[in-house]
Design a protein around this motif. Structure first.
Motif, PDB file in Angstrom:
ATOM      1  N   LEU A   1       1.018  -0.836  -0.260  1.00 12.59           N
ATOM      2  CA  LEU A   1      -0.033   0.218   0.261  1.00 12.59           C
ATOM      3  C   LEU A   1       1.032   1.334   0.444  1.00 12.59           C
ATOM      4  CD1 LEU A   1      -2.819   1.478  -0.339  1.00 12.59           C
ATOM      5  CD2 LEU A   1      -2.695   0.750   2.841  1.00 12.59           C
ATOM      6  N   ILE A   2       1.015   1.624  -1.380  1.00 11.75           N
ATOM      7  CA  ILE A   2       1.604   3.089  -1.113  1.00 11.75           C
ATOM      8  C   ILE A   2       0.831   4.472  -1.176  1.00 11.75           C
ATOM      9  CG2 ILE A   2       3.134   4.549  -2.734  1.00 11.75           C
ATOM     10  CD1 ILE A   2       3.060   1.725  -4.510  1.00 11.75           C
ATOM     11  N   TRP A   3       1.080   5.224  -0.103  1.00 10.20           N
ATOM     12  CA  TRP A   3      -0.020   6.510   0.219  1.00 10.20           C
ATOM     13  C   TRP A   3       1.047   7.541   0.981  1.00 10.20           C
ATOM     14  CZ3 TRP A   3      -1.337   7.706   5.289  1.00 10.20           C
ATOM     15  CH2 TRP A   3      -0.724   7.240   6.343  1.00 10.20           C
ATOM     16  N   GLY A   4       0.579   8.213   1.407  1.00 12.52           N
ATOM     17  CA  GLY A   4       0.741   9.847   1.836  1.00 12.52           C
ATOM     18  C   GLY A   4       1.793  10.319   1.044  1.00 12.52           C
ATOM     19  N   LEU A   5       3.002  10.911   2.068  1.00 10.91           N
ATOM     20  CA  LEU A   5       3.470  11.566   1.295  1.00 10.91           C
ATOM     21  C   LEU A   5       4.300  11.064  -0.296  1.00 10.91           C
ATOM     22  CD1 LEU A   5       5.677  14.031   1.356  1.00 10.91           C
ATOM     23  CD2 LEU A   5       6.689  13.006   2.906  1.00 10.91           C
ATOM     24  N   THR A   6       4.528   9.795  -0.084  1.00  9.68           N
ATOM     25  CA  THR A   6       5.061   8.861  -1.039  1.00  9.68           C
ATOM     26  C   THR A   6       4.433   8.708  -1.559  1.00  9.68           C
ATOM     27  OG1 THR A   6       6.354   7.363   0.436  1.00  9.68           O
ATOM     28  CG2 THR A   6       6.128   6.635  -1.466  1.00  9.68           C
ATOM     29  N   ALA A   7       2.960   8.522  -1.993  1.00 13.51           N
ATOM     30  CA  ALA A   7       2.020   8.686  -2.868  1.00 13.51           C
ATOM     31  C   ALA A   7       2.832  10.126  -3.672  1.00 13.51           C
ATOM     32  CB  ALA A   7       1.135   8.324  -2.785  1.00 13.51           C
ATOM     33  N   GLY A   8       2.570  10.668  -3.048  1.00 14.47           N
ATOM     34  CA  GLY A   8       2.090  12.706  -3.332  1.00 14.47           C
ATOM     35  C   GLY A   8       3.304  12.989  -4.376  1.00 14.47           C
ATOM     36  N   ILE A   9       4.711  12.073  -3.842  1.00 17.72           N
ATOM     37  CA  ILE A   9       6.458  12.624  -4.241  1.00 17.72           C
ATOM     38  C   ILE A   9       5.767  11.619  -5.788  1.00 17.72           C
ATOM     39  CG2 ILE A   9       8.056  12.359  -4.637  1.00 17.72           C
ATOM     40  CD1 ILE A   9       8.363  12.736  -1.360  1.00 17.72           C
ATOM     41  N   LEU A  10       5.100  10.597  -5.753  1.00 18.38           N
ATOM     42  CA  LEU A  10       5.383   9.916  -6.879  1.00 18.38           C
ATOM     43  C   LEU A  10       3.867  10.111  -8.103  1.00 18.38           C
ATOM     44  CD1 LEU A  10       5.984   6.137  -5.179  1.00 18.38           C
ATOM     45  CD2 LEU A  10       7.617   7.528  -6.849  1.00 18.38           C
ATOM     46  N   ILE A  11       3.256  10.619  -7.204  1.00 15.99           N
ATOM     47  CA  ILE A  11       2.004  11.599  -8.583  1.00 15.99           C
ATOM     48  C   ILE A  11       2.831  12.736  -9.261  1.00 15.99           C
ATOM     49  CG2 ILE A  11      -0.349  12.550  -8.519  1.00 15.99           C
ATOM     50  CD1 ILE A  11      -1.228  11.139  -6.259  1.00 15.99           C
ATOM     51  N   LYS A  12       3.035  13.449  -8.547  1.00 16.51           N
ATOM     52  CA  LYS A  12       4.720  14.382  -8.798  1.00 16.51           C
ATOM     53  C   LYS A  12       5.469  14.064  -9.967  1.00 16.51           C
ATOM     54  CE  LYS A  12       5.470  18.760 -10.104  1.00 16.51           C
ATOM     55  NZ  LYS A  12       5.126  19.797 -10.742  1.00 16.51           N
ATOM     56  N   ALA A  13       6.153  13.247  -9.266  1.00 15.70           N
ATOM     57  CA  ALA A  13       7.314  12.202 -10.851  1.00 15.70           C
ATOM     58  C   ALA A  13       6.415  11.481 -12.429  1.00 15.70           C
ATOM     59  CB  ALA A  13       8.051  11.498  -9.993  1.00 15.70           C
ATOM     60  N   ALA A  14       5.555  10.817 -11.591  1.00 16.91           N
ATOM     61  CA  ALA A  14       5.313  11.074 -12.813  1.00 16.91           C
ATOM     62  C   ALA A  14       4.656  11.364 -14.354  1.00 16.91           C
ATOM     63  CB  ALA A  14       4.188   9.640 -12.803  1.00 16.91           C
ATOM     64  N   SER A  15       3.291  12.354 -13.525  1.00 14.97           N
ATOM     65  CA  SER A  15       3.340  13.675 -14.131  1.00 14.97           C
ATOM     66  C   SER A  15       4.422  14.597 -14.261  1.00 14.97           C
ATOM     67  CB  SER A  15       2.501  14.720 -13.132  1.00 14.97           C
ATOM     68  OG  SER A  15       1.570  14.512 -12.282  1.00 14.97           O
ATOM     69  N   VAL A  16       6.048  14.664 -13.780  1.00 18.74           N
ATOM     70  CA  VAL A  16       6.338  15.382 -14.990  1.00 18.74           C
ATOM     71  C   VAL A  16       7.153  14.274 -16.217  1.00 18.74           C
ATOM     72  CG1 VAL A  16       8.984  16.125 -14.651  1.00 18.74           C
ATOM     73  CG2 VAL A  16       7.129  16.768 -12.982  1.00 18.74           C
ATOM     74  N   VAL A  17       7.550  12.503 -15.640  1.00 19.40           N
ATOM     75  CA  VAL A  17       7.940  12.257 -17.137  1.00 19.40           C
ATOM     76  C   VAL A  17       7.371  12.111 -17.967  1.00 19.40           C
ATOM     77  CG1 VAL A  17       8.603   9.206 -16.676  1.00 19.40           C
ATOM     78  CG2 VAL A  17       9.499  10.835 -14.773  1.00 19.40           C
ATOM     79  N   TYR A  18       5.709  12.068 -17.062  1.00 14.94           N
ATOM     80  CA  TYR A  18       4.839  11.739 -18.694  1.00 14.94           C
ATOM     81  C   TYR A  18       4.200  13.006 -19.320  1.00 14.94           C
ATOM     82  CZ  TYR A  18       5.727   6.373 -17.368  1.00 14.94           C
ATOM     83  OH  TYR A  18       5.893   5.201 -17.465  1.00 14.94           O
ATOM     84  N   GLN A  19       4.856  13.613 -18.704  1.00 11.97           N
ATOM     85  CA  GLN A  19       4.523  15.346 -19.014  1.00 11.97           C
ATOM     86  C   GLN A  19       2.953  15.490 -19.387  1.00 11.97           C
ATOM     87  OE1 GLN A  19       7.034  15.626 -22.635  1.00 11.97           O
ATOM     88  NE2 GLN A  19       8.387  17.504 -21.317  1.00 11.97           N
ATOM     89  N   ARG A  20       1.814  14.795 -18.278  1.00 13.09           N
ATOM     90  CA  ARG A  20       0.167  15.405 -18.183  1.00 13.09           C
ATOM     91  C   ARG A  20      -0.057  14.871 -16.960  1.00 13.09           C
ATOM     92  NH1 ARG A  20       0.633   9.759 -20.024  1.00 13.09           N
ATOM     93  NH2 ARG A  20      -0.124   8.244 -18.571  1.00 13.09           N
ATOM     94  N   PRO A  21      -0.994  15.211 -16.419  1.00 15.96           N
ATOM     95  CA  PRO A  21      -1.330  15.519 -15.173  1.00 15.96           C
ATOM     96  C   PRO A  21      -1.751  14.423 -14.945  1.00 15.96           C
ATOM     97  CG  PRO A  21      -3.054  16.606 -17.026  1.00 15.96           C
ATOM     98  CD  PRO A  21      -2.145  16.562 -17.826  1.00 15.96           C
TER      99      PRO A  21
END
Length: 280
Positions: A237-257
């Motif tokens: 289960l991946i959640w909280g701050l770690t999930a928030g960072i990964l959401i941002k990282a994925a958005s930047v890498v894949y260039q989409r929200p």
């Protein structure tokens, strides 16, 4: 005056330990080469005057810091050294190309013996040491200590905006590329890490295997995201701050929200407080 200082900071950011991409041999497949080049030019939001002041304070103390802004969070920075300033930490978002061709990220499950956040899923990383030259060194040093990841295997390409945790810890995500996954043989430190695994980075911007909870902090509502992931007959289960960072990282890498509403927390430190009045 502000624009000149801003230009100086951006130049410092772009030059500070920015890797030079010379060949495919150094950075793996064509996709990793393209990703590295893309991330080198990532531009975080503009610095606020308070953030610029903090950069000057830390640099005057001989500390090289990442020239970036905040991710949906802010805290008052004041000149008085007795006033509270958040502790600093860095985590490594280590990306590699999976056998199926997608980008994957290395994660850890914290030891159940730890006094804080035991058993939770996190990115390799930790609090900065006085001896660390910068956030890159903090993240890669901690990754080596926690999971045996040799810093020479990781090509650091950029940093994201810092995240301010609920406990007022400023966490800087450092993005690195692991070009040769086979060269990395995880050796988790049992005192800190129970397991090392990897997950597809793109899952963190998809609205699949995800649930959300609404919470409130100092009168402001925000969302906590939970991602369920299963690999090798093990569930995480991946959640909280770690999930928030990964959401941002994925958005930047894949260039989409992300395909869902984030509604990040806006943790702020009350003005006028001092270190003596805050439990870190």
């Amino acid at each position: 005056m502000f624009s000149l200082l801003r230009t100086k900071l951006l130049l410092s950011s772009s030059l500070h330990k920015a890797p030079i991409f010379t060949s495919m041999d150094s950075y793996g497949s064509q996709r990793l080469v393209a990703l590295a080049q893309q991330l080198r030019f990532y531009k975080p939001p503009s610095l606020s005057p308070d953030e610029i002041e903090e950069q000057n304070i830390e640099e005057s103390a001989g500390k090289v810091v990442s020239q970036v802004g905040f991710q949906e969070s802010a805290t008052s920075i004041v000149k008085d050294p007795e006033r509270f300033r958040p502790n600093r930490a860095a985590v490594l978002v280590c990306i590699f190309e999976g056998d199926a061709g997608g980008f994957r990220v290395i994660l850890t499950k914290r030891s159940s013996k730890l006094s804080t956040h035991s058993g939770e899923i996190s990115l390799p990383g930790g609090k900065a040491d006085e001896s660390d030259k910068d956030d890159f060194e903090t993240a890669t040093r901690e990754a080596k200590e926690e999971i045996g990841l040799d810093p020479s295997l990781v090509n650091v390409v950029t940093v994201l905006e810092p995240f301010l945790s609920k406990h007022l810890l400023r966490v800087i995500p450092v993005i690195g590329i692991l070009t040769n996954k086979k060269a990395f043989k995880p050796t988790p430190n049992p005192a800190e890490v129970e397991a090392v695994f990897d997950a597809p980075l793109e899952m963190f911007i998809k609205d699949e295997d995800r649930r959300v909870e609404e919470r409130e902090w100092m009168g402001e509502k925000y969302l906590i995201h939970f991602f369920d992931y299963e690999t090798g007959n093990k569930k995480y289960l991946i959640w909280g701050l770690t999930a928030g960072i990964l959401i941002k990282a994925a958005s930047v890498v894949y260039q989409r929200p992300p395909a869902f509403v984030e509604q990040n927390p806006r943790f702020k430190f009350p003005k006028g407080a001092s270190n003596d009045t805050v439990k870190r």
